[in-house]
Motif scaffolding. Structure first.
Motif, short mmCIF file in Angstrom:
data_model
loop_
_atom_site.label_atom_id
_atom_site.label_comp_id
_atom_site.label_asym_id
_atom_site.label_seq_id
_atom_site.Cartn_x
_atom_site.Cartn_y
_atom_site.Cartn_z
N ASP B 173 0.85 -1.19 0.00
CA ASP B 173 0.00 0.00 0.00
C ASP B 173 0.89 1.25 0.00
O ASP B 173 0.59 2.25 0.68
N LYS B 175 3.65 1.69 1.41
CA LYS B 175 4.40 1.91 2.66
C LYS B 175 5.26 0.68 2.96
O LYS B 175 4.87 -0.45 2.67
N VAL B 251 -1.04 0.57 6.97
CA VAL B 251 -0.88 -0.69 6.24
C VAL B 251 -1.94 -1.67 6.74
O VAL B 251 -1.90 -2.10 7.88
#
Lengths: 413, 413
Positions: B173, B175, B251
């Motif tokens: 995502d 990250k 996340v």
């Protein structure tokens, strides 16, 4: 042939009686070694029956393939064995070489090609030149005589440090029949240099079916109960020949599996095979200690044997024995890794007569100095009671020393 | 901790990023060793999930029993690991010691007893004194901090010659989430002195079910694909902890086995676990050579792996590697003894890029000098094509040297 004999070698050799119908000769064929015999021919009288057991390897040597194929005939007139070259993993050349070897021997013995058994031990992957046999076969055939047991055992040695011979006599119908055996092997296998071979001969008359039953029945607690390094040869071969000469002396043929005399034969043959198998372990590469592993209280005999072999093959158990350390923790480890039923909290372990662990922990009575004396001995018994059932097994192994590494790792340097 | 580092040790250590929710400290508890750390405490934030895989030994250590029992809860707040004593085969004293150890750690961390995971490595059969932990636990709990990865890896060493750490970062995502791992082990096992332990931590939020699937799925080609001496520890333990801290950074939690992000995680985690597993082999007792055994053309992947392990565990193959000898005959032997489907006449074998055997015999193009250069390398690949099917496997092992015997046999003398 090593120049330093294993410290575990037998202290004396038995007198080997002659066996009517069996004659040997040996020669220096120059297969690989120089200045020593490397080929043995056995001439067997007409009527000799034969049984065999062979390596379980999926990559057997050409002679193993040959022997398996002709074994179904059940009769033998000759045995030709060489050291220095295993004729293993030699492809089409390998099968050509065995065919030619058998032909050469059959011609000189005056028998059929498929009555000649073959075994080879030594380097793997090198083509075997059957021409080496052709050059010496007539001299070999001319020289056969009945008393050459030790010479025959010497000719098949590779990394062995001493020849292996044994004899047993059984009384049948008031008359003696004899079993004589020779063997070689110094690793359970080291295909470059070793392999387990054994050839056993008797003057009893025994049908092929009974002979195979005897041999197969006694292999489990002898040749299949020893390990040096857990490695299995491409060439392991045990052959049992019965010349039948004793029949002329009035010993009736054994041709019925229910013959009551078979019990005596099994016991004597089994002891002799165990003796030969133990001699192989005592000549284990680099061995300084002979170890008997007894497992009892297992769920079955098969389970007990798997656990015994797990202990006997463990590098950590074997190095501990080499270090004269009663390291029972490593025995626990080896029991645990065997994958067989075991209850940690019921385990008991002995080194010799000293119980070191009981009920899943160190024996409260045990002090390290007690087992230290046991571990200094040349022959050591490790006993494990699993406390589960009545299954038991016994196997023999040796310690793992730096000399094993030297023999198997340093030989090129 | 040996003073001479394995020549196969990694040439540099990775920078280990911090993982939010994981903090470590180490201490000298004096369990057995003197003048070095021997205990490590990991403090894990609330919400941490856990997965584990353990030794297949039928005689597992008390900490293994403990971890297996509490693993079903799926959550963890602490990890306490010691070196110097394995708390294995210690009977009732062993289970009492783990209960007390967990209680001591739980009190100091302010969590439940069954959220504290335990592992021990060292001498087998000696009672473990949990009082040693009591004396240092408050200092440990007070000192935890996020950057002590290498110190933690050092505290769990036994015969290891270097600490084992590895890290991997995955982007989810947009990250980053991190996986950090530490490991120890220097024989596949030497219960007196070694064992394979590994602890892996991530800040990803992962449900216990998915976490266990990840760990179990990646163990086969990492920790279960290495061997030093074929001996299996009573204490092997791999634990994977997920603190979930990354969820706060946006996340999303992984709680579905069909989550498409899992492929990326599996790849990264698998590589990191393989890295740690290979570091254990590179620190194999006495190792001078690192060996990758590739088997292809087997009837199945499972069959390929059995054959690869038969090669990787063979004392004769391993001593040949130590002797820098491209002894492919011993590879043939090890294929043959594995008991798996194999056709001698379809076998091909390579050392590095040099094909030494093909179609069941020596490659006609092969000369010994060609492979000699390969064998002098520190890292060696042995490849076998069985020519039967599409099954394949890869395992890692090391050579077998006199130093292995010295470490495992001479330590008492």
């Amino acid at each position: 042939m090593a120049t330093i004999v294993s410290p575990l070698a037998p202290k004396f050799y038995p007198d080997m009686p002659e066996i009517e119908g069996v004659r040997f000769s040996t020669a220096e064929a120059g297969v690989k070694y120089r200045g020593r015999t490397d080929v043995v021919l056995a001439s067997l009288d007409a009527g000799t029956t034969v049984a065999g057991v062979f390596t379980q390897s999926k990559c057997p040597s050409a002679p193993v393939d040959w022997c398996k194929a002709i074994l179904k005939n059940g009769t033998a007139r000759g045995l030709l064995v060489n050291s220095g070259n295993a004729n293993a993993f030699t492809g089409k050349k390998g099968s050509t070489a065995v065919e030619l070897s058998a032909k050469i021997a059959a011609k000189s013995l005056g028998c059929n090609v498929n009555e000649v058994f073959l075994a080879s031990t030594g380097v793997i992957g090198e083509p075997l030149d059957a021409g080496k046999f052709e050059a010496v076969i007539d001299d070999l055939a001319a020289a056969v005589q009945p008393a050459s047991w030790r010479e025959a055992a010497e000719a098949i040695m590779t990394t062995d440090t001493y020849p292996k011979i044994a004899t047993a006599t059984v009384e049948f119908d008031g008359k003696a029949v004899t079993f004589n055996g020779i063997a070689k092997g110094a690793g359970m296998i080291a295909p470059d240099m070793a392999t387990m071979l054994s050839f056993i001969f008797t003057d009893a008359a025994i049908s092929p079916k009974v002979l195979q039953s005897l041999l197969s029945g006694e292999t489990g607690e002898s040749f299949n109960s020893v390990t040096v390094d857990s490695d299995t040869s491409t060439s392991d071969t045990v052959l049992l020949f019965a010349t039948g000469a004793a029949e002329k002396r009035g010993v009736a043929k054994l041709d019925d599996l229910d013959d009551p005399r078979l019990g005596t034969v099994r016991a004597a043959l089994g002891d002799m095979m165990q003796n030969l198998a133990q001699q192989i372990v005592r000549d284990g590469e680099g061995a300084r200690k002979f170890v008997e592993v007894q497992v009892e209280g297992a769920e079955s005999d098969i389970s007990a044997k798997k656990i015994a072999l797990s202990i006997g093959n463990s590098p950590l158990v074997k190095t501990a024995v080499a270090g004269e350390d009663a390291n029972w923790g490593r025995v626990v480890m080896a029991v645990g890794k065997a994958g067989e039923p075991a209850d940690r909290d019921k385990l008991a372990i002995w080194f010799g007569d000293i119980r070191v662990a009981v009920d899943g922990e160190r024996d409260p009575e045990y002090g390290e100095e007690l087992a230290a004396a046991v571990m200094k001995e040349e022959d050591i018994v490790i006993r494990v009671d699993l406390g589960l059932g009545s299954g038991q097994a016994c196997i023999w192994t040796c310690d793992l020393t730096k000399e094993y590494i030297a023999i198997n790792g340093d030989y090129r340097s």
